[in-house]
Design a protein around this motif. Structure first.
Motif, PDB file in Angstrom:
ATOM      1  N   LYS A  41     -23.094  20.356 -54.743  1.00 31.86           N
ATOM      2  CA  LYS A  41     -23.301  18.958 -54.355  1.00 31.86           C
ATOM      3  C   LYS A  41     -24.663  18.788 -53.683  1.00 31.86           C
ATOM      4  CE  LYS A  41     -21.284  15.187 -51.738  1.00 31.86           C
ATOM      5  NZ  LYS A  41     -20.228  14.728 -50.857  1.00 31.86           N
ATOM      6  N   GLU A  42     -25.012  19.688 -52.768  1.00 25.63           N
ATOM      7  CA  GLU A  42     -26.311  19.580 -52.089  1.00 25.63           C
ATOM      8  C   GLU A  42     -27.458  19.829 -53.057  1.00 25.63           C
ATOM      9  OE1 GLU A  42     -28.755  21.038 -48.135  1.00 25.63           O
ATOM     10  OE2 GLU A  42     -26.595  21.392 -48.227  1.00 25.63           O
ATOM     11  N   MET A  43     -27.289  20.770 -53.978  1.00 24.68           N
ATOM     12  CA  MET A  43     -28.328  21.012 -54.989  1.00 24.68           C
ATOM     13  C   MET A  43     -28.596  19.733 -55.784  1.00 24.68           C
ATOM     14  SD  MET A  43     -29.669  24.127 -55.334  1.00 24.68           S
ATOM     15  CE  MET A  43     -30.121  24.136 -57.058  1.00 24.68           C
ATOM     16  N   THR A  44     -27.524  19.043 -56.145  1.00 20.28           N
ATOM     17  CA  THR A  44     -27.655  17.824 -56.941  1.00 20.28           C
ATOM     18  C   THR A  44     -28.230  16.679 -56.119  1.00 20.28           C
ATOM     19  OG1 THR A  44     -25.796  18.541 -58.298  1.00 20.28           O
ATOM     20  CG2 THR A  44     -26.381  16.202 -58.388  1.00 20.28           C
ATOM     21  N   GLU A  45     -27.658  16.444 -54.941  1.00 18.38           N
ATOM     22  CA  GLU A  45     -28.078  15.299 -54.126  1.00 18.38           C
ATOM     23  C   GLU A  45     -29.484  15.464 -53.551  1.00 18.38           C
ATOM     24  OE1 GLU A  45     -24.923  14.709 -51.290  1.00 18.38           O
ATOM     25  OE2 GLU A  45     -23.617  13.802 -52.806  1.00 18.38           O
ATOM     26  N   SER A  46     -29.935  16.697 -53.377  1.00 12.76           N
ATOM     27  CA  SER A  46     -31.277  16.929 -52.833  1.00 12.76           C
ATOM     28  C   SER A  46     -32.378  16.693 -53.873  1.00 12.76           C
ATOM     29  CB  SER A  46     -31.392  18.364 -52.313  1.00 12.76           C
ATOM     30  OG  SER A  46     -31.406  19.284 -53.400  1.00 12.76           O
ATOM     31  N   GLY A  47     -31.983  16.595 -55.149  1.00 10.16           N
ATOM     32  CA  GLY A  47     -32.963  16.412 -56.212  1.00 10.16           C
ATOM     33  C   GLY A  47     -33.416  17.710 -56.854  1.00 10.16           C
ATOM     34  N   LEU A  48     -32.988  18.854 -56.329  1.00  6.21           N
ATOM     35  CA  LEU A  48     -33.403  20.137 -56.900  1.00  6.21           C
ATOM     36  C   LEU A  48     -32.958  20.276 -58.355  1.00  6.21           C
ATOM     37  CD1 LEU A  48     -32.870  22.716 -54.013  1.00  6.21           C
ATOM     38  CD2 LEU A  48     -34.984  22.294 -55.263  1.00  6.21           C
ATOM     39  N   VAL A  49     -31.744  19.870 -58.655  1.00  4.60           N
ATOM     40  CA  VAL A  49     -31.243  19.993 -60.023  1.00  4.60           C
ATOM     41  C   VAL A  49     -32.106  19.175 -60.979  1.00  4.60           C
ATOM     42  CG1 VAL A  49     -29.304  19.441 -61.547  1.00  4.60           C
ATOM     43  CG2 VAL A  49     -28.879  20.587 -59.363  1.00  4.60           C
ATOM     44  N   ASP A  50     -32.422  17.950 -60.622  1.00  5.82           N
ATOM     45  CA  ASP A  50     -33.273  17.120 -61.484  1.00  5.82           C
ATOM     46  C   ASP A  50     -34.654  17.732 -61.665  1.00  5.82           C
ATOM     47  OD1 ASP A  50     -31.353  15.183 -62.034  1.00  5.82           O
ATOM     48  OD2 ASP A  50     -31.929  13.953 -60.316  1.00  5.82           O
ATOM     49  N   ARG A  51     -35.205  18.290 -60.596  1.00  9.94           N
ATOM     50  CA  ARG A  51     -36.533  18.912 -60.698  1.00  9.94           C
ATOM     51  C   ARG A  51     -36.497  20.125 -61.629  1.00  9.94           C
ATOM     52  NH1 ARG A  51     -37.957  20.182 -54.861  1.00  9.94           N
ATOM     53  NH2 ARG A  51     -39.637  21.347 -55.834  1.00  9.94           N
TER      54      ARG A  51
ATOM     55  N   ARG B 202     -34.400  20.620 -64.109  1.00  7.65           N
ATOM     56  CA  ARG B 202     -34.208  20.108 -65.479  1.00  7.65           C
ATOM     57  C   ARG B 202     -35.503  19.583 -66.083  1.00  7.65           C
ATOM     58  NH1 ARG B 202     -28.675  16.880 -64.066  1.00  7.65           N
ATOM     59  NH2 ARG B 202     -27.249  18.646 -64.305  1.00  7.65           N
ATOM     60  N   GLN B 203     -36.435  19.165 -65.244  1.00  6.87           N
ATOM     61  CA  GLN B 203     -37.709  18.633 -65.729  1.00  6.87           C
ATOM     62  C   GLN B 203     -38.761  19.716 -65.949  1.00  6.87           C
ATOM     63  OE1 GLN B 203     -38.828  15.511 -62.986  1.00  6.87           O
ATOM     64  NE2 GLN B 203     -36.896  14.453 -63.292  1.00  6.87           N
ATOM     65  N   GLU B 204     -38.460  20.944 -65.554  1.00  6.07           N
ATOM     66  CA  GLU B 204     -39.433  22.019 -65.727  1.00  6.07           C
ATOM     67  C   GLU B 204     -39.665  22.304 -67.205  1.00  6.07           C
ATOM     68  OE1 GLU B 204     -39.597  25.584 -63.030  1.00  6.07           O
ATOM     69  OE2 GLU B 204     -37.578  24.853 -62.593  1.00  6.07           O
ATOM     70  N   GLU B 205     -40.891  22.673 -67.525  1.00 10.75           N
ATOM     71  CA  GLU B 205     -41.256  23.061 -68.884  1.00 10.75           C
ATOM     72  C   GLU B 205     -40.381  24.236 -69.316  1.00 10.75           C
ATOM     73  OE1 GLU B 205     -43.266  22.848 -72.417  1.00 10.75           O
ATOM     74  OE2 GLU B 205     -43.704  21.578 -70.699  1.00 10.75           O
ATOM     75  N   GLY B 206     -39.712  24.081 -70.444  1.00  8.49           N
ATOM     76  CA  GLY B 206     -38.901  25.170 -70.991  1.00  8.49           C
ATOM     77  C   GLY B 206     -37.446  25.169 -70.560  1.00  8.49           C
TER      78      GLY B 206
ATOM     79  N   ASP C 215     -27.396  27.913 -67.056  1.00 10.65           N
ATOM     80  CA  ASP C 215     -28.829  27.672 -66.947  1.00 10.65           C
ATOM     81  C   ASP C 215     -29.471  28.124 -68.259  1.00 10.65           C
ATOM     82  OD1 ASP C 215     -31.287  27.144 -65.757  1.00 10.65           O
ATOM     83  OD2 ASP C 215     -31.277  28.935 -64.500  1.00 10.65           O
ATOM     84  N   LYS C 216     -30.116  27.211 -68.992  1.00  9.16           N
ATOM     85  CA  LYS C 216     -30.683  27.537 -70.306  1.00  9.16           C
ATOM     86  C   LYS C 216     -32.196  27.359 -70.297  1.00  9.16           C
ATOM     87  CE  LYS C 216     -26.546  25.865 -72.637  1.00  9.16           C
ATOM     88  NZ  LYS C 216     -26.024  24.846 -73.560  1.00  9.16           N
ATOM     89  N   TRP C 217     -32.881  28.342 -70.895  1.00 12.73           N
ATOM     90  CA  TRP C 217     -34.344  28.326 -70.935  1.00 12.73           C
ATOM     91  C   TRP C 217     -34.834  28.619 -72.346  1.00 12.73           C
ATOM     92  CZ3 TRP C 217     -36.950  26.610 -66.812  1.00 12.73           C
ATOM     93  CH2 TRP C 217     -36.235  26.512 -65.622  1.00 12.73           C
TER      94      TRP C 217
ATOM     95  N   GLU D  57     -26.446  23.019 -65.715  1.00  9.76           N
ATOM     96  CA  GLU D  57     -25.186  22.308 -65.494  1.00  9.76           C
ATOM     97  C   GLU D  57     -24.224  23.150 -64.664  1.00  9.76           C
ATOM     98  OE1 GLU D  57     -24.499  19.206 -66.547  1.00  9.76           O
ATOM     99  OE2 GLU D  57     -26.382  19.000 -67.629  1.00  9.76           O
ATOM    100  N   TYR D  58     -23.538  22.498 -63.737  1.00 13.72           N
ATOM    101  CA  TYR D  58     -22.492  23.147 -62.945  1.00 13.72           C
ATOM    102  C   TYR D  58     -21.122  22.812 -63.521  1.00 13.72           C
ATOM    103  CZ  TYR D  58     -25.873  24.129 -59.258  1.00 13.72           C
ATOM    104  OH  TYR D  58     -26.934  24.611 -58.554  1.00 13.72           O
ATOM    105  N   PHE D  59     -20.234  23.808 -63.488  1.00 14.66           N
ATOM    106  CA  PHE D  59     -18.850  23.644 -63.925  1.00 14.66           C
ATOM    107  C   PHE D  59     -17.932  24.262 -62.877  1.00 14.66           C
ATOM    108  CE2 PHE D  59     -21.488  23.594 -67.656  1.00 14.66           C
ATOM    109  CZ  PHE D  59     -20.980  22.538 -68.395  1.00 14.66           C
ATOM    110  N   PHE D  60     -16.712  23.754 -62.822  1.00 12.10           N
ATOM    111  CA  PHE D  60     -15.738  24.229 -61.846  1.00 12.10           C
ATOM    112  C   PHE D  60     -14.564  24.863 -62.575  1.00 12.10           C
ATOM    113  CE2 PHE D  60     -17.818  20.420 -60.099  1.00 12.10           C
ATOM    114  CZ  PHE D  60     -18.461  21.004 -59.018  1.00 12.10           C
TER     115      PHE D  60
END
Length: 95
Positions: free
Chosen positions: A20-30, A32-36, A56-58, A41-44
């Motif tokens: 939740k903190e990873m997502t709400e802090s914007g880290l996840v979006d950043r 996802r925007q990285e080159e490559g 995590d896919k690259w 995605e998180y799953f429970f």
């Protein structure tokens, strides 16, 4: 393509709080925007309430290596420590 599965396990809901903190802090979006980056995605898991799975896919190893050198990795490490999470990593290579 590289697929990295990371299982984060904690106690008392800490793994879900981490996601939740990873997502709400914007880290996840950043990330996802990285080159490559092809997916982050998180799953429970239904049968492991204290675990979350990150898929995590690259595009290639170079993109993943670049990601590992970013300041975001330091922020993720701080959050992992904050929530006292254990990690299990699986790595898969595809086309």
């Amino acid at each position: 393509m590289l697929v990295i599965n990371i299982y984060y396990t904690g106690k008392d809901g800490s793994a879900r709080a981490f996601a939740k903190e990873m997502t709400e802090s914007g880290l996840v979006d950043r990330i996802r925007q990285e080159e490559g980056n092809l997916g982050y995605e998180y799953f429970f898991p239904v049968d492991h309430e204290e675990t979350i799975l990150l898929i995590d896919k690259w595009k290639n190893q170079e993109a993943l290596d670049f990601h590992h050198k970013t300041d975001m990795m330091k922020q993720i490490a701080v959050l992992r420590e904050k929530y006292k999470l254990k990690m299990k990593v699986e790595r898969y290579q595809g086309e």
